[in-house]
Write a protein that holds these residues in place. Structure first.
Motif, PDB file in Angstrom:
ATOM      1  N   ASN A 251     -99.459  30.274  89.214  1.00 20.62           N
ATOM      2  CA  ASN A 251    -100.568  29.761  89.999  1.00 20.62           C
ATOM      3  C   ASN A 251    -101.573  31.087  90.346  1.00 20.62           C
ATOM      4  OD1 ASN A 251     -99.226  27.452  91.226  1.00 20.62           O
ATOM      5  ND2 ASN A 251     -98.435  28.922  92.749  1.00 20.62           N
ATOM      6  N   ASN A 252    -102.845  30.689  90.377  1.00 15.83           N
ATOM      7  CA  ASN A 252    -103.715  31.603  90.294  1.00 15.83           C
ATOM      8  C   ASN A 252    -103.704  32.823  88.914  1.00 15.83           C
ATOM      9  OD1 ASN A 252    -106.307  33.170  90.787  1.00 15.83           O
ATOM     10  ND2 ASN A 252    -105.226  34.243  92.243  1.00 15.83           N
ATOM     11  N   LEU A 253    -103.926  32.021  88.060  1.00 13.56           N
ATOM     12  CA  LEU A 253    -103.623  32.996  86.437  1.00 13.56           C
ATOM     13  C   LEU A 253    -104.646  33.492  86.072  1.00 13.56           C
ATOM     14  CD1 LEU A 253    -101.494  32.484  84.297  1.00 13.56           C
ATOM     15  CD2 LEU A 253    -102.273  31.254  82.994  1.00 13.56           C
ATOM     16  N   ALA A 254    -103.915  34.898  85.632  1.00 13.59           N
ATOM     17  CA  ALA A 254    -104.922  35.629  85.661  1.00 13.59           C
ATOM     18  C   ALA A 254    -104.465  36.263  83.576  1.00 13.59           C
ATOM     19  CB  ALA A 254    -104.718  37.496  85.905  1.00 13.59           C
ATOM     20  N   ILE A 255    -105.242  36.009  82.758  1.00  8.88           N
ATOM     21  CA  ILE A 255    -104.413  36.438  81.372  1.00  8.88           C
ATOM     22  C   ILE A 255    -105.347  37.960  80.824  1.00  8.88           C
ATOM     23  CG2 ILE A 255    -104.886  35.479  79.342  1.00  8.88           C
ATOM     24  CD1 ILE A 255    -104.480  33.130  79.982  1.00  8.88           C
ATOM     25  N   THR A 256    -104.960  38.503  80.358  1.00 14.76           N
ATOM     26  CA  THR A 256    -105.547  39.960  80.000  1.00 14.76           C
ATOM     27  C   THR A 256    -105.197  40.578  78.609  1.00 14.76           C
ATOM     28  OG1 THR A 256    -105.577  41.160  82.110  1.00 14.76           O
ATOM     29  CG2 THR A 256    -105.690  42.480  80.788  1.00 14.76           C
ATOM     30  N   GLN A 257    -106.641  40.983  77.702  1.00 16.86           N
ATOM     31  CA  GLN A 257    -105.311  41.550  76.237  1.00 16.86           C
ATOM     32  C   GLN A 257    -106.242  42.627  76.270  1.00 16.86           C
ATOM     33  OE1 GLN A 257    -108.151  38.049  75.477  1.00 16.86           O
ATOM     34  NE2 GLN A 257    -107.152  37.977  73.297  1.00 16.86           N
ATOM     35  N   PHE A 258    -105.178  43.843  75.498  1.00 18.77           N
ATOM     36  CA  PHE A 258    -106.132  44.990  75.949  1.00 18.77           C
ATOM     37  C   PHE A 258    -104.792  46.046  74.514  1.00 18.77           C
ATOM     38  CE2 PHE A 258    -100.658  44.731  76.912  1.00 18.77           C
ATOM     39  CZ  PHE A 258    -100.844  46.530  76.822  1.00 18.77           C
ATOM     40  N   PHE A 259    -105.309  46.816  74.504  1.00 21.24           N
ATOM     41  CA  PHE A 259    -105.059  47.761  73.387  1.00 21.24           C
ATOM     42  C   PHE A 259    -105.082  49.254  74.046  1.00 21.24           C
ATOM     43  CE2 PHE A 259    -106.823  44.526  70.640  1.00 21.24           C
ATOM     44  CZ  PHE A 259    -105.846  44.842  69.961  1.00 21.24           C
ATOM     45  N   SER A 260    -104.506  49.973  73.758  1.00 27.41           N
ATOM     46  CA  SER A 260    -103.907  51.150  73.857  1.00 27.41           C
ATOM     47  C   SER A 260    -104.311  52.335  73.214  1.00 27.41           C
ATOM     48  CB  SER A 260    -102.994  51.869  75.297  1.00 27.41           C
ATOM     49  OG  SER A 260    -101.772  51.770  74.326  1.00 27.41           O
ATOM     50  N   TYR A 261    -104.595  53.571  73.307  1.00 26.50           N
ATOM     51  CA  TYR A 261    -104.662  54.494  72.580  1.00 26.50           C
ATOM     52  C   TYR A 261    -104.584  56.132  73.074  1.00 26.50           C
ATOM     53  CZ  TYR A 261    -107.290  50.765  70.235  1.00 26.50           C
ATOM     54  OH  TYR A 261    -108.518  50.115  69.888  1.00 26.50           O
ATOM     55  N   PRO A 262    -103.887  57.288  72.396  1.00 24.37           N
ATOM     56  CA  PRO A 262    -103.612  58.379  73.105  1.00 24.37           C
ATOM     57  C   PRO A 262    -104.498  58.986  72.753  1.00 24.37           C
ATOM     58  CG  PRO A 262    -103.078  58.279  70.712  1.00 24.37           C
ATOM     59  CD  PRO A 262    -103.484  56.343  71.430  1.00 24.37           C
ATOM     60  N   LEU A 263    -104.819  59.839  74.385  1.00 22.60           N
ATOM     61  CA  LEU A 263    -106.073  60.172  75.045  1.00 22.60           C
ATOM     62  C   LEU A 263    -105.010  62.205  74.504  1.00 22.60           C
ATOM     63  CD1 LEU A 263    -107.917  59.031  77.250  1.00 22.60           C
ATOM     64  CD2 LEU A 263    -108.157  59.231  74.904  1.00 22.60           C
ATOM     65  N   GLU A 264    -105.046  63.003  75.227  1.00 21.21           N
ATOM     66  CA  GLU A 264    -104.284  64.858  75.371  1.00 21.21           C
ATOM     67  C   GLU A 264    -103.957  64.916  76.110  1.00 21.21           C
ATOM     68  OE1 GLU A 264    -106.934  67.760  75.567  1.00 21.21           O
ATOM     69  OE2 GLU A 264    -109.112  66.522  77.036  1.00 21.21           O
ATOM     70  N   ASP A 265    -103.102  65.265  76.829  1.00 21.08           N
ATOM     71  CA  ASP A 265    -102.582  65.746  77.544  1.00 21.08           C
ATOM     72  C   ASP A 265    -101.237  64.164  78.712  1.00 21.08           C
ATOM     73  OD1 ASP A 265    -103.201  68.446  77.892  1.00 21.08           O
ATOM     74  OD2 ASP A 265    -104.188  67.754  79.158  1.00 21.08           O
ATOM     75  N   GLY A 266    -100.963  63.647  77.786  1.00 21.30           N
ATOM     76  CA  GLY A 266    -100.118  62.508  78.058  1.00 21.30           C
ATOM     77  C   GLY A 266    -100.689  60.790  78.189  1.00 21.30           C
ATOM     78  N   LYS A 267    -102.379  61.177  78.418  1.00 21.83           N
ATOM     79  CA  LYS A 267    -102.859  60.186  79.202  1.00 21.83           C
ATOM     80  C   LYS A 267    -103.530  59.497  78.116  1.00 21.83           C
ATOM     81  CE  LYS A 267    -105.293  62.769  82.707  1.00 21.83           C
ATOM     82  NZ  LYS A 267    -104.282  64.053  82.489  1.00 21.83           N
ATOM     83  N   ARG A 268    -103.787  57.978  78.119  1.00 24.44           N
ATOM     84  CA  ARG A 268    -103.723  56.631  77.616  1.00 24.44           C
ATOM     85  C   ARG A 268    -105.263  55.766  78.073  1.00 24.44           C
ATOM     86  NH1 ARG A 268     -99.942  56.107  73.316  1.00 24.44           N
ATOM     87  NH2 ARG A 268    -101.095  53.949  72.895  1.00 24.44           N
ATOM     88  N   LEU A 269    -106.013  55.921  76.320  1.00 22.65           N
ATOM     89  CA  LEU A 269    -107.025  55.378  76.461  1.00 22.65           C
ATOM     90  C   LEU A 269    -106.573  53.444  76.344  1.00 22.65           C
ATOM     91  CD1 LEU A 269    -110.472  54.022  76.189  1.00 22.65           C
ATOM     92  CD2 LEU A 269    -110.147  54.917  74.346  1.00 22.65           C
ATOM     93  N   PHE A 270    -106.803  53.159  77.839  1.00 18.83           N
ATOM     94  CA  PHE A 270    -107.143  51.482  77.581  1.00 18.83           C
ATOM     95  C   PHE A 270    -107.868  50.614  77.105  1.00 18.83           C
ATOM     96  CE2 PHE A 270    -103.432  53.116  79.358  1.00 18.83           C
ATOM     97  CZ  PHE A 270    -102.431  51.636  79.164  1.00 18.83           C
ATOM     98  N   VAL A 271    -108.112  49.832  76.423  1.00 18.16           N
ATOM     99  CA  VAL A 271    -109.299  48.741  75.807  1.00 18.16           C
ATOM    100  C   VAL A 271    -109.121  47.309  76.913  1.00 18.16           C
ATOM    101  CG1 VAL A 271    -110.829  48.461  74.788  1.00 18.16           C
ATOM    102  CG2 VAL A 271    -110.240  50.578  74.135  1.00 18.16           C
ATOM    103  N   ILE A 272    -109.287  46.988  77.540  1.00 18.49           N
ATOM    104  CA  ILE A 272    -109.027  45.207  77.887  1.00 18.49           C
ATOM    105  C   ILE A 272    -110.518  44.279  77.660  1.00 18.49           C
ATOM    106  CG2 ILE A 272    -108.409  44.824  80.813  1.00 18.49           C
ATOM    107  CD1 ILE A 272    -108.494  48.174  80.735  1.00 18.49           C
ATOM    108  N   LYS A 273    -109.765  43.081  76.954  1.00 16.61           N
ATOM    109  CA  LYS A 273    -110.426  41.534  77.438  1.00 16.61           C
ATOM    110  C   LYS A 273    -110.307  41.426  78.694  1.00 16.61           C
ATOM    111  CE  LYS A 273    -112.422  39.042  74.398  1.00 16.61           C
ATOM    112  NZ  LYS A 273    -112.548  38.077  73.142  1.00 16.61           N
ATOM    113  N   PRO A 274    -110.387  40.916  79.880  1.00 14.66           N
ATOM    114  CA  PRO A 274    -109.498  40.026  80.580  1.00 14.66           C
ATOM    115  C   PRO A 274    -110.032  38.241  80.037  1.00 14.66           C
ATOM    116  CG  PRO A 274    -111.285  41.743  81.187  1.00 14.66           C
ATOM    117  CD  PRO A 274    -111.879  41.568  80.134  1.00 14.66           C
TER     118      PRO A 274
END
Length: 242
Positions: A130-153
């Protein structure tokens, strides 16, 4: 180049900057922390754009208050209906950038589930269709343990990206609803979600808009900018199959 006077644009620079304008629509870069609709006695970004452009504008999609980035506004109800149909038929491709300081359960792939209302103004992802949500993503390392997400809903549900990243253990930095209390807005200078790119075809003409975030120390530092440049053409990434 915009036909709006420099004085008017300067007056509303805290709300948006202009990315593109033609006779049919405008594209603006909404600032983070600005309401979409007017509320609590303060006008939202659509009204601010109407005041700046001195014309009636029609929204065809929206961005959360915390989210910065590309927003498309039509100059007529007819064009708004045409653009809304493109959104409904998934003929508009949108790409977002987000940063989390939590390691995701998976580094790329598909997040799929039903969106269901939770407590307060929150939503949650379920295994129901019900009320289906679909999200595609990639993630990449940044600094200090953070990650960048590139997202295509691939769907346009309320809070979809915020809930999707929360579901894989990577709530967005500064998210006032879905990050843990100690990681909310007090710990960051903004919420780190940005509408980065929008592509569509209208009346046999292809449109492609892309804009980097203008605010936020994590979005404007050298490591982030280098990573974005290394990724290159977002639309050409090998997006996970649905």
């Amino acid at each position: 180049m915009s036909n709006v006077s420099g004085d008017l644009l300067a007056r509303y620079k805290n709300y948006f900057s202009v990315v593109h304008e033609n006779n049919e629509f405008i594209v603006i870069n909404k600032q983070a922390g600005i309401n979409f609709h007017s509320e609590d006695g303060e006008f939202g970004v659509v009204v601010a754009a109407e005041k700046a452009f001195e014309c009636k504008l029609y929204s065809v999609h929206r961005l959360d208050k915390m989210t910065s980035g590309l927003l498309l506004l039509a100059k007529s109800s007819q064009l708004a209906a045409q653009l809304s149909a493109l959104f409904f038929d998934h003929q508009v491709q949108k790409y977002y950038l987000a940063i989390s300081d939590k390691k995701p359960k998976k580094k790329q792939g598909l997040i799929k589930g039903g969106m269901e209302k939770s407590r307060r103004s929150m939503w949650k992802l379920t295994k129901q269709p019900n009320n289906l949500a679909i999200t595609q993503f990639f993630s990449y390392p940044l600094e200090d343990g953070k990650r960048l997400f590139v997202i295509k809903p691939r769907t346009g549900k309320t809070h979809q990206i915020r809930v999707a990243l929360k579901s894989i253990g990577s709530a967005i930095c500064g998210d006032p609803l879905y990050a843990e209390k100690s990681e909310q807005t007090a710990a960051f200078d903004r919420a780190y979600l940005h509408a980065y790119q929008i592509d569509f075809k209208l009346n046999d003409q292809d449109y492609h808009f892309k804009v980097n975030p203008e605010s936020g120390c994590l979005f404007t530092n050298e490591v982030f900018i280098e990573q974005i440049e290394a990724i290159g053409a977002t639309e050409k990434l090998p997006w996970p199959k649905i």
